[in-house]
Write a protein that holds these residues in place. Structure first.
Motif: not given
Length: 376
Positions: A267-275, A314-322
């Motif tokens: 399900p869609p989520h944030y990697d809350v604490s990943a830089f 694909v690279l993203h930061a903590y603020d991308a819901m995926h």
């Protein structure tokens, strides 16, 4: 811890009835429940998860809830050599006896009929030039994720009570971040592991946990991380001290078709604490579906973001819901999470989230900072 015990000695316990006596029943009940929750947290320890866990939408429509990895199983995997383990650095904590990824995000099973729905559009990538990282250079693509803008008449009077959101979230794509040989070596190692774990229900193969190698897969990944992946993350994010926190290979099996067919989904989520997060699908041509980004509040804002070829990332930061949705075949992907420095890895903190909330006034960072404060 006065008095040599958890509650500061017997004097503290004797004061509880006095403190509670002047409070109304509702207040006493809330304090008592909070006390039990705190006691349970002390006894059980912090909930396992990646640096505070993941945040996923609450199915009851009450915002988001933390997605911690609470189901545990004993891993049966080969351990790395002492020499490989020592390469993680002396200030990195040793891996836990049981993996925090045990039972990790087993994935939703979605009715196969959903496959007939209209496919999501692809990410509108733009030319990002060439990224030079160490001895290697990579063709780069970039996308600025749009935000939901507040309604102009949100208060019914034509005034906008919310500040405009900031279109600053970046999604990056690097071609051939892994070489074909590196992809092949990883697949060989993973397939060998999966063959030995057929009846275990395992859906991931952990390589690195809390900065320390925990299985033989870490030895296979180490050249690719040191020479290509880590330099790319440091160069892309301007973070020369960034380090790998966790790495694993994840798989989703959509089944073999028929009436009982299902889709496997995360399900869609944030990697809350990943830089930073790096996702490298290892067999994108052997399955249908894959990674998607949800850049707004509704499902209609989802866009497909999976790799076009093995080794692309694909690279993203903590603020991308995926999330992930696989409709056919088996999807295997290498996922790595990074912290900004060894100190945050050691202390399991995410100062970059709080910093973005304060200095950039990012609403996404503010939300996630609140999640981190609420759940530790």
């Amino acid at each position: 811890y006065g008095g040599g015990n958890l509650f500061g000695g017997s004097d503290f316990l004797r004061q509880i009835p006095v403190l509670m006596d002047g409070l109304k029943f509702g207040a006493r009940r809330r304090i008592f429940l909070q006390f039990l929750a705190a006691l349970g947290a002390v006894v059980a320890g912090p909930a396992p998860g990646f640096l505070g866990g993941l945040a996923v939408p609450n199915p009851r429509g009450e915002g988001f809830r933390p997605m911690y990895h609470t189901r545990r199983r004993q891993q049966v995997v080969p351990t790395v050599s002492a020499q490989a383990a020592s390469g993680a650095g002396g200030d990195v904590p040793p891996p836990a006896a049981r993996s925090k990824f045990a039972g990790l995000m087993s994935g939703e099973r979605v009715a196969a009929g959903a496959k007939t729905s209209r496919p999501w559009p692809s990410v509108p990538w733009e030319d990002g030039g060439v990224l030079t990282a160490g001895r290697h250079s990579f063709e780069a693509l970039v996308c600025t994720l749009p935000d939901d803008e507040p309604s102009a008449d949100i208060d019914g009077g034509g005034k906008v009570l919310m500040p405009p959101l900031h279109n600053r979230r970046k999604l990056h794509y690097l071609r051939s971040l892994l070489s074909k040989r590196q992809v092949s070596n990883i697949l060989d190692c993973v397939e060998s592991f999966r063959e030995g774990q057929k009846d275990s229900g395992a859906e991931c193969f952990v390589a690195i946990e809390d900065g320390a190698p925990v299985t033989g897969l870490a030895e296979v990944l180490r050249p690719a991380i040191d020479e290509r992946i880590l330099p790319a993350v440091r160069a892309l994010h301007g973070a020369p001290d960034a380090v790998v926190a966790d790495a694993l290979v994840r798989w989703y099996d959509a089944g073999d078709g028929g009436e009982a067919a299902v889709q496997k989904a995360l399900p869609p989520h944030y990697d809350v604490s990943a830089f930073a997060t790096v996702i490298l699908p290892l067999n994108p041509r052997d399955c249908e579906g894959g990674l998607y980004i949800q850049h707004g509040a509704g499902v209609s804002t989802r866009v497909r973001a999976d790799a076009m070829a093995p080794g692309d990332a694909v690279l993203h930061a903590y603020d991308a819901m995926h999330g992930v949705r696989v409709t056919e075949g088996v999807r295997l992907s290498l996922v790595l999470w990074f912290t900004a420095d060894r100190g945050s890895l050691r202390e399991k903190t995410a100062p970059w989230v709080a910093r973005a909330a304060r200095k950039r006034r990012s609403v996404h960072a503010a939300f996630l900072h609140g999640m981190n404060c609420a759940y530790g």
